[in-house]
Design a protein around this motif. Structure first.
Motif: not given
Length: 419
Positions: A202-214, A216-222, A231-233, A279-284
């Motif tokens: 559950n902790r791992a998913q929370r990290i991934v949701e913040r760093v990647i799904h929030q 990185a996704a907003a930065n064209d997945y870079l 947590w402001q870039p 489902g977004w884990l695989a998509t991301d």
């Protein structure tokens, strides 16, 4: 989840390729044995020797302990003592006996007494692998590492790791890093398997949701690497030191590949644990891989993946680092397993052909750590051959399932794993 074993005709199913990976792993392991120092493991030079001023470092000691543990788990003689040496070193001279946690080097002789999440994630990973290897002292080390992570680094409010502290756990750094949280995710996957405690998933998913799904996704997945405490870039972070080995300016394609793989490991671990799995884990993961191939590979007229990009996706540091290509091939293999799509097979073969031609050193052993923009061996960012961890994992991951984590998977499959 419809997980496929491989693409049709995949190298992952080819016995000769499996044997090649195994042989390369044995070669890497044999070279790395020379890194042993009285207080841990150190950096090797280009020819595989310890320099006169070599000192034990927590990062190398933890990574080597993890790597040697996985060798021992497979039934390879000669690595048990090295795992034990690593465990003793992490429980001894590399640990702060006064305030707890781990220094960057033995007894902080490098002058750095701070406590960094990045290093503590690797200590936890090493300890978990040593526990799977059933080595003495490993469980106590793991308990210690978990206590430190729980007490100081994990922020339940943020759903992520705090970055660093002073020696006495005061003066928390006003910075949040994607890199430390990425390796925290890696460690948490292993901790879930070794402890049976699902909070780590559950902790791992929370990290991934913040760093990647929030972010990185907003930065064209870079992957956005640097943030303030809220947590402001921090887009200009290290603009004047763009080639920093741990916190470079801009985006780092190698981390995009590493995150892609970790998302697939997390997805499968959660499925196996019976947890709700978005489902977004695989998509991301696919989007991370695709975007970092698009912007990282061959963008300056030469093959290979550049180290960093600016915010307009132009190459900043054009060196090719070996770990980046290890992670790219490992991510491709994970995507082959997850999707069966031929494009990932094409990339997987492409990355290994490049590594064989440019990184693998058949003369002096192991791999060149980095190449210059013309794909010649370089030592501008990292000198010598200090790292077993990335290359060793790159030859193991294609031979293992997406979950459980690597040491646990090896313990379950070593009887049938082609050596």
């Amino acid at each position: 989840m419809d997980t496929l074993s491989s693409a049709p005709g995949s190298w992952l199913e080819a016995p000769a390729h499996q044997q090649w990976l195994a042989s390369e792993g044995l070669r890497l392991l044999g070279f790395a044995k020379a890194s042993k120092l009285p207080e841990g493991f150190g950096n090797l030079d280009e020819r595989g020797q310890l320099p006169a001023d070599a000192q034990a470092e927590t990062m190398n000691t933890a990574r080597m302990t993890h790597s040697f543990a996985m060798a021992h788990i497979q039934g390879l003689p000669g690595y048990a003592e090295l795992v034990d040496h690593g465990v003793r070193s992490l429980a001894g001279p590399l640990r702060d006996a006064l305030h707890g946690g781990w220094f960057a080097s033995a007894e902080a002789r490098d002058g750095n007494t701070g406590k960094a999440a990045y290093l503590h994630a690797f200590v936890a990973l090493a300890a978990s692998s040593a526990v799977v290897a059933q080595r003495p002292g490993a469980q106590a080390l793991l308990n210690d590492a978990i206590h430190i992570i729980d007490t100081y680094f994990w922020s339940e409010e943020e759903g992520a790791l705090r970055e660093s502290f002073a020696r006495d756990w005061s003066n928390e750094e006003a910075y949040r890093g994607a890199n430390s949280n990425m390796h925290g995710t890696e460690a948490f996957l292993a901790l879930a398997d070794v402890t049976g405690d699902l909070r780590w998933l559950n902790r791992a998913q929370r990290i991934v949701e913040r760093v990647i799904h929030q972010h990185a996704a907003a930065n064209d997945y870079l992957v956005v690497e640097h943030f303030d405490r809220d947590w402001q870039p921090l887009r200009e972070y290290n603009h004047d030191n763009p080639a920093d080995g741990f916190r470079p300016y801009g985006t780092t394609p190698g981390h995009g590949f590493e995150w892609a793989r970790l998302l697939l490991h997390l997805e499968e671990a959660r499925v196996q644990a019976g947890l709700l799995t978005p489902g977004w884990l695989a998509t991301d993961a696919q989007k991370l891989f695709d975007q970092n191939c698009l912007h990282g590979w061959n963008i300056d007229g030469a093959p290979g993946i550049v180290y960093t990009l600016d915010w307009d996706n132009r190459a900043v540091v054009r060196h090719r680092l070996h770990w980046t290509h290890c992670e790219a091939s490992a991510a491709a293999s994970a995507l082959i397993q997850r999707t069966g799509q031929a494009q990932y097979e094409t990339w997987y073969r492409c990355f290994w052909e490049f590594c064989e031609q440019h990184f693998i050193d058949r003369c002096d052993g192991s791999w060149h750590h980095e190449l210059d923009p013309q794909n010649r061996p370089s030592a501008d960012i990292w000198a010598g051959k200090p790292d077993l961890y990335h290359a060793w994992q790159a030859v193991l991951i294609p031979r293992l399932p997406l979950a459980p984590s690597m040491a646990t998977a090896l313990a379950q499959t070593s009887g049938s794993l082609l050596m």
